[in-house]
Motif scaffolding. Structure first.
Motif, PDB file in Angstrom:
ATOM      1  N   MET A   1       0.847  -1.162   0.000  1.00 55.18           N
ATOM      2  CA  MET A   1       0.000   0.000   0.000  1.00 55.18           C
ATOM      3  C   MET A   1       0.893   1.224   0.000  1.00 55.18           C
ATOM      4  SD  MET A   1      -2.712   1.347   2.871  1.00 55.18           S
ATOM      5  CE  MET A   1      -4.061   0.339   2.317  1.00 55.18           C
ATOM      6  N   ILE A   2       0.504   2.192  -0.799  1.00 54.64           N
ATOM      7  CA  ILE A   2       1.221   3.454  -0.821  1.00 54.64           C
ATOM      8  C   ILE A   2       0.333   4.523  -0.204  1.00 54.64           C
ATOM      9  CG2 ILE A   2       2.208   5.259  -2.283  1.00 54.64           C
ATOM     10  CD1 ILE A   2       2.804   3.091  -4.357  1.00 54.64           C
ATOM     11  N   LEU A   3       0.870   5.198   0.793  1.00 55.16           N
ATOM     12  CA  LEU A   3       0.196   6.347   1.381  1.00 55.16           C
ATOM     13  C   LEU A   3       0.917   7.586   0.888  1.00 55.16           C
ATOM     14  CD1 LEU A   3      -0.225   5.138   5.077  1.00 55.16           C
ATOM     15  CD2 LEU A   3      -1.883   4.997   3.224  1.00 55.16           C
ATOM     16  N   ILE A   4       0.158   8.574   0.459  1.00 56.97           N
ATOM     17  CA  ILE A   4       0.757   9.776  -0.105  1.00 56.97           C
ATOM     18  C   ILE A   4       0.655  10.910   0.892  1.00 56.97           C
ATOM     19  CG2 ILE A   4       0.679  11.438  -1.992  1.00 56.97           C
ATOM     20  CD1 ILE A   4      -0.580   9.140  -3.670  1.00 56.97           C
ATOM     21  N   GLY A   5       1.803  11.445   1.267  1.00 55.33           N
ATOM     22  CA  GLY A   5       1.871  12.541   2.211  1.00 55.33           C
ATOM     23  C   GLY A   5       3.215  12.511   2.908  1.00 55.33           C
ATOM     24  N   LYS A   6       3.620  13.613   3.418  1.00 52.16           N
ATOM     25  CA  LYS A   6       4.874  13.661   4.163  1.00 52.16           C
ATOM     26  C   LYS A   6       4.680  13.028   5.541  1.00 52.16           C
ATOM     27  CE  LYS A   6       7.381  17.205   1.967  1.00 52.16           C
ATOM     28  NZ  LYS A   6       8.766  17.390   2.195  1.00 52.16           N
ATOM     29  N   ASP A   7       5.792  12.755   6.199  1.00 53.41           N
ATOM     30  CA  ASP A   7       5.741  12.091   7.501  1.00 53.41           C
ATOM     31  C   ASP A   7       4.824  12.798   8.491  1.00 53.41           C
ATOM     32  OD1 ASP A   7       7.488  10.146   6.647  1.00 53.41           O
ATOM     33  OD2 ASP A   7       9.252  11.196   7.380  1.00 53.41           O
ATOM     34  N   HIS A   8       4.831  14.113   8.498  1.00 54.31           N
ATOM     35  CA  HIS A   8       4.017  14.843   9.464  1.00 54.31           C
ATOM     36  C   HIS A   8       2.529  14.875   9.101  1.00 54.31           C
ATOM     37  CE1 HIS A   8       5.005  17.910   6.455  1.00 54.31           C
ATOM     38  NE2 HIS A   8       3.898  18.501   6.821  1.00 54.31           N
ATOM     39  N   THR A   9       2.170  14.474   7.870  1.00 52.62           N
ATOM     40  CA  THR A   9       0.755  14.481   7.483  1.00 52.62           C
ATOM     41  C   THR A   9       0.079  13.134   7.692  1.00 52.62           C
ATOM     42  OG1 THR A   9       1.265  14.000   5.169  1.00 52.62           O
ATOM     43  CG2 THR A   9       1.078  16.317   5.795  1.00 52.62           C
ATOM     44  N   ILE A  10       0.872  12.089   7.825  1.00 52.57           N
ATOM     45  CA  ILE A  10       0.328  10.749   8.081  1.00 52.57           C
ATOM     46  C   ILE A  10       0.923  10.267   9.390  1.00 52.57           C
ATOM     47  CG2 ILE A  10       0.162   8.379   7.269  1.00 52.57           C
ATOM     48  CD1 ILE A  10       0.501   9.511   4.423  1.00 52.57           C
ATOM     49  N   SER A  11       0.079  10.156  10.386  1.00 51.95           N
ATOM     50  CA  SER A  11       0.583   9.795  11.706  1.00 51.95           C
ATOM     51  C   SER A  11       0.888   8.294  11.796  1.00 51.95           C
ATOM     52  CB  SER A  11      -0.443  10.166  12.779  1.00 51.95           C
ATOM     53  OG  SER A  11      -1.560   9.306  12.704  1.00 51.95           O
ATOM     54  N   GLN A  12       1.761   7.965  12.710  1.00 58.42           N
ATOM     55  CA  GLN A  12       2.075   6.562  12.963  1.00 58.42           C
ATOM     56  C   GLN A  12       0.834   5.816  13.427  1.00 58.42           C
ATOM     57  OE1 GLN A  12       4.989   5.044  12.179  1.00 58.42           O
ATOM     58  NE2 GLN A  12       3.880   3.165  12.644  1.00 58.42           N
ATOM     59  N   LYS A  13      -0.077   6.517  14.093  1.00 64.86           N
ATOM     60  CA  LYS A  13      -1.327   5.901  14.550  1.00 64.86           C
ATOM     61  C   LYS A  13      -2.135   5.379  13.359  1.00 64.86           C
ATOM     62  CE  LYS A  13      -5.531   6.745  17.113  1.00 64.86           C
ATOM     63  NZ  LYS A  13      -6.426   7.688  17.715  1.00 64.86           N
TER      64      LYS A  13
ATOM     65  N   VAL B   1      -0.931   4.485  10.400  1.00 64.85           N
ATOM     66  CA  VAL B   1      -0.190   3.334   9.884  1.00 64.85           C
ATOM     67  C   VAL B   1      -0.442   2.110  10.757  1.00 64.85           C
ATOM     68  CG1 VAL B   1       2.127   2.417   9.413  1.00 64.85           C
ATOM     69  CG2 VAL B   1       1.563   4.784   8.792  1.00 64.85           C
ATOM     70  N   ASP B   2      -0.393   2.272  12.071  1.00 59.96           N
ATOM     71  CA  ASP B   2      -0.623   1.163  12.997  1.00 59.96           C
ATOM     72  C   ASP B   2      -2.039   0.604  12.862  1.00 59.96           C
ATOM     73  OD1 ASP B   2       1.960   1.469  13.915  1.00 59.96           O
ATOM     74  OD2 ASP B   2       1.370   2.613  15.703  1.00 59.96           O
ATOM     75  N   GLU B   3      -3.023   1.481  12.669  1.00 58.85           N
ATOM     76  CA  GLU B   3      -4.413   1.023  12.517  1.00 58.85           C
ATOM     77  C   GLU B   3      -4.596   0.225  11.233  1.00 58.85           C
ATOM     78  OE1 GLU B   3      -7.129   4.291  13.025  1.00 58.85           O
ATOM     79  OE2 GLU B   3      -6.442   4.678  15.058  1.00 58.85           O
ATOM     80  N   ILE B   4      -3.945   0.657  10.155  1.00 57.04           N
ATOM     81  CA  ILE B   4      -4.011  -0.100   8.902  1.00 57.04           C
ATOM     82  C   ILE B   4      -3.388  -1.475   9.097  1.00 57.04           C
ATOM     83  CG2 ILE B   4      -3.149  -0.225   6.528  1.00 57.04           C
ATOM     84  CD1 ILE B   4      -3.392   2.881   6.486  1.00 57.04           C
ATOM     85  N   LYS B   5      -2.254  -1.521   9.797  1.00 56.22           N
ATOM     86  CA  LYS B   5      -1.576  -2.802  10.026  1.00 56.22           C
ATOM     87  C   LYS B   5      -2.384  -3.733  10.930  1.00 56.22           C
ATOM     88  CE  LYS B   5       3.110  -1.349   9.046  1.00 56.22           C
ATOM     89  NZ  LYS B   5       4.477  -1.183   9.522  1.00 56.22           N
ATOM     90  N   LEU B   6      -3.212  -3.179  11.802  1.00 50.58           N
ATOM     91  CA  LEU B   6      -4.109  -4.010  12.613  1.00 50.58           C
ATOM     92  C   LEU B   6      -5.167  -4.669  11.743  1.00 50.58           C
ATOM     93  CD1 LEU B   6      -4.723  -1.921  15.861  1.00 50.58           C
ATOM     94  CD2 LEU B   6      -3.632  -4.168  15.698  1.00 50.58           C
ATOM     95  N   ILE B   7      -5.660  -3.914  10.768  1.00 49.23           N
ATOM     96  CA  ILE B   7      -6.703  -4.432   9.878  1.00 49.23           C
ATOM     97  C   ILE B   7      -6.118  -5.414   8.864  1.00 49.23           C
ATOM     98  CG2 ILE B   7      -8.401  -3.785   8.120  1.00 49.23           C
ATOM     99  CD1 ILE B   7      -8.601  -1.050   9.619  1.00 49.23           C
ATOM    100  N   ILE B   8      -4.941  -5.084   8.331  1.00 45.87           N
ATOM    101  CA  ILE B   8      -4.267  -5.929   7.335  1.00 45.87           C
ATOM    102  C   ILE B   8      -2.855  -6.212   7.851  1.00 45.87           C
ATOM    103  CG2 ILE B   8      -3.681  -6.172   4.894  1.00 45.87           C
ATOM    104  CD1 ILE B   8      -5.566  -3.744   4.374  1.00 45.87           C
ATOM    105  N   PRO B   9      -2.697  -7.248   8.665  1.00 49.53           N
ATOM    106  CA  PRO B   9      -1.448  -7.483   9.398  1.00 49.53           C
ATOM    107  C   PRO B   9      -0.166  -7.590   8.559  1.00 49.53           C
ATOM    108  CG  PRO B   9      -3.177  -8.895  10.232  1.00 49.53           C
ATOM    109  CD  PRO B   9      -3.717  -8.229   9.006  1.00 49.53           C
ATOM    110  N   ASN B  10      -0.185  -8.217   7.411  1.00 47.70           N
ATOM    111  CA  ASN B  10       1.042  -8.450   6.647  1.00 47.70           C
ATOM    112  C   ASN B  10       1.276  -7.426   5.544  1.00 47.70           C
ATOM    113  OD1 ASN B  10       1.720 -10.735   8.153  1.00 47.70           O
ATOM    114  ND2 ASN B  10       0.331 -11.985   6.946  1.00 47.70           N
TER     115      ASN B  10
END
Length: 106
Positions: free
Chosen positions: A1-13, A15-24
């Protein structure tokens, strides 16, 4: 998956929530200094994963045209090159000429 935005526009939270839904899932965050640079990086990633035969070129100030071609380009897995109003980036010209593109749509 590609997320578009700089580091400060996409929080680690997020990213973590996406990984909870789609673990691998592998997540790449892409965000450069300009929309043109970001477009270039995305186009390269699309090329790395797909056989590119055509590209779609759209002016950054004509959002309607860019949005209207997204379903077609997405379905065909072909890149959309975002350009300035009056010129195509030299780096993108070199990149596209090296890829044996068969069709270019404006």
């Amino acid at each position: 998956m590609i997320l578009i935005g700089k580091d400060h526009t996409i929080s680690q939270k997020v990213v973590d929530e996406i990984k909870l839904i789609i673990p691998n899932i592998k997540i790449d965050i892409i965000g450069e200094n300009s929309i043109y640079e970001t477009s270039y990086i995305i186009d390269q990633k699309i090329h790395d994963e797909n056989n590119i035969e055509e590209i779609y070129i759209g002016n950054v100030y004509d959002e309607d045209d860019l949005l209207s071609i997204v379903p077609v380009a997405g379905n065909k897995k072909q890149p959309i090159v975002i350009t300035q109003e009056d010129k195509l980036d030299e780096k993108m010209c070199t990149w596209s000429s090296d890829k044996n593109i068969k069709n270019v749509y404006f």
